[in-house]
Design a protein around this motif. Sequence first.
Motif, PDB file in Angstrom:
ATOM      1  N   LEU A   1       0.831  -1.207   0.000  1.00  0.00           N
ATOM      2  CA  LEU A   1       0.000   0.000   0.000  1.00  0.00           C
ATOM      3  C   LEU A   1       0.863   1.253   0.000  1.00  0.00           C
ATOM      4  O   LEU A   1       0.639   2.181  -0.791  1.00  0.00           O
ATOM      5  CB  LEU A   1      -0.940  -0.004   1.212  1.00  0.00           C
ATOM      6  CG  LEU A   1      -1.805   1.245   1.398  1.00  0.00           C
ATOM      7  CD1 LEU A   1      -2.699   1.472   0.186  1.00  0.00           C
ATOM      8  CD2 LEU A   1      -2.612   1.134   2.681  1.00  0.00           C
ATOM      9  N   GLN A   2       1.867   1.293   0.860  1.00  0.00           N
ATOM     10  CA  GLN A   2       2.750   2.465   0.928  1.00  0.00           C
ATOM     11  C   GLN A   2       3.482   2.670  -0.393  1.00  0.00           C
ATOM     12  O   GLN A   2       3.614   3.807  -0.870  1.00  0.00           O
ATOM     13  CB  GLN A   2       3.753   2.317   2.073  1.00  0.00           C
ATOM     14  CG  GLN A   2       3.115   2.413   3.441  1.00  0.00           C
ATOM     15  CD  GLN A   2       4.089   2.051   4.562  1.00  0.00           C
ATOM     16  OE1 GLN A   2       5.149   1.479   4.333  1.00  0.00           O
ATOM     17  NE2 GLN A   2       3.709   2.376   5.788  1.00  0.00           N
TER      18      GLN A   2
ATOM     19  N   GLN B   1       1.081   4.015  -2.975  1.00  0.00           N
ATOM     20  CA  GLN B   1       0.788   5.421  -2.685  1.00  0.00           C
ATOM     21  C   GLN B   1       1.940   6.326  -3.144  1.00  0.00           C
ATOM     22  O   GLN B   1       1.700   7.405  -3.691  1.00  0.00           O
ATOM     23  CB  GLN B   1       0.509   5.611  -1.191  1.00  0.00           C
ATOM     24  CG  GLN B   1      -0.821   5.035  -0.780  1.00  0.00           C
ATOM     25  CD  GLN B   1      -1.014   4.973   0.725  1.00  0.00           C
ATOM     26  OE1 GLN B   1      -0.068   4.901   1.507  1.00  0.00           O
ATOM     27  NE2 GLN B   1      -2.278   4.982   1.147  1.00  0.00           N
TER      28      GLN B   1
ATOM     29  N   VAL C   1       1.695   6.563  -6.913  1.00  0.00           N
ATOM     30  CA  VAL C   1       0.605   7.467  -7.308  1.00  0.00           C
ATOM     31  C   VAL C   1       1.090   8.916  -7.220  1.00  0.00           C
ATOM     32  O   VAL C   1       0.811   9.726  -8.120  1.00  0.00           O
ATOM     33  CB  VAL C   1      -0.652   7.229  -6.444  1.00  0.00           C
ATOM     34  CG1 VAL C   1      -1.644   8.372  -6.601  1.00  0.00           C
ATOM     35  CG2 VAL C   1      -1.306   5.900  -6.804  1.00  0.00           C
ATOM     36  N   LYS C   2       1.827   9.252  -6.179  1.00  0.00           N
ATOM     37  CA  LYS C   2       2.337  10.623  -6.021  1.00  0.00           C
ATOM     38  C   LYS C   2       3.234  11.036  -7.179  1.00  0.00           C
ATOM     39  O   LYS C   2       3.297  12.206  -7.536  1.00  0.00           O
ATOM     40  CB  LYS C   2       3.084  10.770  -4.697  1.00  0.00           C
ATOM     41  CG  LYS C   2       2.169  10.849  -3.506  1.00  0.00           C
ATOM     42  CD  LYS C   2       2.962  11.071  -2.239  1.00  0.00           C
ATOM     43  CE  LYS C   2       2.033  11.070  -1.041  1.00  0.00           C
ATOM     44  NZ  LYS C   2       2.754  11.219   0.228  1.00  0.00           N
TER      45      LYS C   2
ATOM     46  N   ASP D   1       0.534  12.028  -9.799  1.00  0.00           N
ATOM     47  CA  ASP D   1      -0.535  12.934  -9.377  1.00  0.00           C
ATOM     48  C   ASP D   1      -0.027  14.361  -9.365  1.00  0.00           C
ATOM     49  O   ASP D   1       0.664  14.777  -8.459  1.00  0.00           O
ATOM     50  CB  ASP D   1      -1.049  12.521  -7.997  1.00  0.00           C
ATOM     51  CG  ASP D   1      -2.368  13.176  -7.645  1.00  0.00           C
ATOM     52  OD1 ASP D   1      -3.036  13.684  -8.557  1.00  0.00           O
ATOM     53  OD2 ASP D   1      -2.727  13.157  -6.454  1.00  0.00           O
TER      54      ASP D   1
END
Length: 147
Positions: A135-136, A139, A142-143, A146
């Motif tokens: 998950l980390q 994330q 994604v950054k 994004d």
Amino acid sequence: MESTQNGEVFTNIVLEVFKLSGLLVVEGDRLTKETGLTSARWKVLGALFLADQPMTVAKIAKTMGQTRQGVQRIADDMANVGIVEYRDNPHHKRAKYVMLTEKGEKTYKKLVDIQVPWAEEKSSGIDLEKMRTTLQTLQLMVKKFDT
């Protein structure tokens, strides 16, 4: 330019995420079938339910990593069946807020009742710390995109 181990592993992660995404859409469509929804509609429903503020179509699209046009089509379809409604946005004349109706909230809660046991079953046997690390990592990835 030659590929590094980081680049190769990153590429392999992306390919697995693409594969997983497709599998999740199929599974989501199966899970939502009795509610008359699709995975795409479930995503919009979830974004609205979990938001801490009113959302426009553009905001939903950004949150979900989807196109505004795609979300607009889905929101219009959901409005036609009474799951969401459009409300005036005091900050913008044309970009209305998309709001869940009572029917939409009930539908989302029904989907949670379906999703929770499914998640428990699918996560069974997977180490919790590995899932947290995954998950980390996702994330962080994604950054990178994004903006």
